[in-house]
Design an enzyme around this catalytic site. Structure first.
Site, PDB file in Angstrom:
ATOM      1  N   ASN A   9      27.411  28.384   5.589  1.00 28.91           N
ATOM      2  CA  ASN A   9      27.653  27.774   4.272  1.00 28.91           C
ATOM      3  C   ASN A   9      26.771  28.438   3.229  1.00 28.91           C
ATOM      4  OD1 ASN A   9      29.175  25.723   5.572  1.00 28.91           O
ATOM      5  ND2 ASN A   9      27.330  24.482   5.867  1.00 28.91           N
ATOM      6  N   LYS A  38      24.493  25.401   9.585  1.00 29.21           N
ATOM      7  CA  LYS A  38      23.682  25.216  10.803  1.00 29.21           C
ATOM      8  C   LYS A  38      23.832  26.386  11.772  1.00 29.21           C
ATOM      9  CE  LYS A  38      23.776  20.230  10.337  1.00 29.21           C
ATOM     10  NZ  LYS A  38      22.554  20.197   9.535  1.00 29.21           N
ATOM     11  N   GLY A  39      25.065  26.864  11.951  1.00 27.83           N
ATOM     12  CA  GLY A  39      25.271  27.961  12.897  1.00 27.83           C
ATOM     13  C   GLY A  39      24.536  29.218  12.462  1.00 27.83           C
ATOM     14  N   THR A 207      14.142  16.257  18.820  1.00 29.88           N
ATOM     15  CA  THR A 207      13.189  16.621  17.763  1.00 29.88           C
ATOM     16  C   THR A 207      12.850  15.354  16.970  1.00 29.88           C
ATOM     17  OG1 THR A 207      14.990  17.202  16.251  1.00 29.88           O
ATOM     18  CG2 THR A 207      14.079  18.980  17.583  1.00 29.88           C
ATOM     19  N   GLY A 212       6.827  15.580  16.180  1.00 31.22           N
ATOM     20  CA  GLY A 212       6.878  16.598  17.230  1.00 31.22           C
ATOM     21  C   GLY A 212       8.208  16.570  17.945  1.00 31.22           C
ATOM     22  N   GLY A 238      15.249  22.039  11.480  1.00 34.88           N
ATOM     23  CA  GLY A 238      15.861  21.721  12.779  1.00 34.88           C
ATOM     24  C   GLY A 238      16.620  22.923  13.337  1.00 34.88           C
ATOM     25  N   ASP A 239      17.283  23.665  12.462  1.00 31.68           N
ATOM     26  CA  ASP A 239      18.025  24.853  12.907  1.00 31.68           C
ATOM     27  C   ASP A 239      17.054  25.936  13.395  1.00 31.68           C
ATOM     28  OD1 ASP A 239      20.385  23.628  12.113  1.00 31.68           O
ATOM     29  OD2 ASP A 239      20.208  24.421  10.070  1.00 31.68           O
ATOM     30  N   SER A 282      13.722  30.566   4.760  1.00 30.42           N
ATOM     31  CA  SER A 282      12.458  29.937   5.171  1.00 30.42           C
ATOM     32  C   SER A 282      12.102  30.242   6.631  1.00 30.42           C
ATOM     33  CB  SER A 282      12.554  28.418   5.000  1.00 30.42           C
ATOM     34  OG  SER A 282      13.406  27.862   5.985  1.00 30.42           O
TER      35      SER A 282
END
Ligand code: RIB
Length: 319
Positions: A9, A38-39, A207, A212, A238-239, A282
């Protein structure tokens, strides 16, 4: 060799003092676009972590939004397998990032919705397949089925949360979820320990944001306290965790043996990602993660006990 199959995206990001409540208009500040999805985020994280060649299967529209997405993947060293979709726009995401680094995301999937089971490239030479849920569940299930029958390890990040077909759950080697996703996938409102007990997937990683993460592999639990950083944007953290985790797991044959170090590296990379703006922009390199880890001390017994208690487990007794 690792294959990531999933979404890409273009993220439209505005910073604001807080995320708007339903019906509220918030006057935001600076606006930026960043490569996301995400992918694609997970593929970039996997490639930057090093150790295994990373490929990605994705669908893009025939439009200008696709250009920075392909460029970001290529720059990170990801080999792309692109399904070009004329009828739909490239996926987009509309993100508000608040001053306390939280975000609210709405995705317009566009071309991501066009991925089909038949689009999977040959799995020759691949050892791991990493999937998410921003593409049609039928395609995700077909990819997992093909991977299982080729002896390729199947990892699913069940995000965004949705109930999973039993057929898909049975094909997974590793499931990666946050707390909310765990509750949905396990259909459980109890403690984390209770929810984990309902899932038969051989390895489940949960997660827990600033706390942690926790994992269960072949009945053995591992815990990793989060690294302390000052977050400015948690988008893509998270990704980052998922991509770095699969890269680290791909280095060893036995998941249970690889897990403690893989969790530590993934947590460190995710912490660093929170200190920078954007999703793919990032994600740290392997060298940055190593340098960061070299400055960190092991978690204290109190931190460890607190994390275990939070997860619904008794703290370890001193020997
Ligand atoms: O996980 C973060 C990602 O979710 C963003 O990059 C956005 O594109 C959405 O897919």
């Amino acid at each position: 060799m690792i294959l990531v199959a999933g979404s890409a995206n273009l993220d439209f990001v505005v910073r604001a003092a807080h995320i708007p409540a339903p019906g509220e208009t918030v006057l935001g500040r600076d606006f930026n676009t960043f490569p996301g999805g995400k992918g694609a985020n997970q593929a970039v994280a996997c490639a930057r972590a090093g150790g295994a060649a990373t490929h990605m299967l994705l669908a893009l529209g025939a439009d200008a939004y696709a250009v920075p997405l392909e460029a970001s993947l290529q720059e990170a060293g990801v080999q792309t397998h692109v399904v070009r979709v004329k009828e739909q726009a490239t996926g987009t995401a509309f993100i508000c990032v608040s001053d306390d680094a939280e975000n609210a995301i709405t995705v317009a999937p566009g071309a991501n919705q066009a991925l089909r089971g038949a689009d999977l490239p040959s799995l020759d030479g691949f050892t791991h397949l990493l999937l998410q849920l921003e593409t049609p569940i039928e395609a995700v299930t077909a990819y997992a089925k093909a991977a299982r029958s080729s002896g390729v390890q199947v990892l699913l990040n069940a995000a965004p949360a949705q109930r999973l077909p039993a057929e898909l759950l049975a094909l997974l080697d590793v499931l990666i979820v946050n707390e909310g996703e765990l509750a949905v996938v396990a259909d459980c409102s109890g403690s984390m320990a209770q929810c984990l007990a309902r899932l038969e997937v051989p390895c489940v990683v949960v997660t827990l944001g600033h706390r942690g993460c926790c994992a269960r592999a072949e009945g053995v639990y591992s815990f990793e306290s989060a690294f302390q950083v000052t977050p400015i944007d948690t988008t893509g953290a998270g990704d980052t965790f998922c991509g770095v985790l699969v890269a680290a797991l791909s280095q060893r044959h036995n998941v249970q043996q690889a897990l403690p170090q893989a969790l530590r590296r993934a947590s460190a990379a995710a912490a660093l990602a929170c200190t920078r703006l954007g999703a793919q922009s990032s994600i740290p390199t392997q060298a940055e993660v190593a340098a960061f880890l070299a400055t960190q001390t092991a978690p204290t017994e109190a931190q460890d006990a607190e994390l275990r208690r939070f997860c619904g487990f008794e703290p370890l007794k001193p020997i």
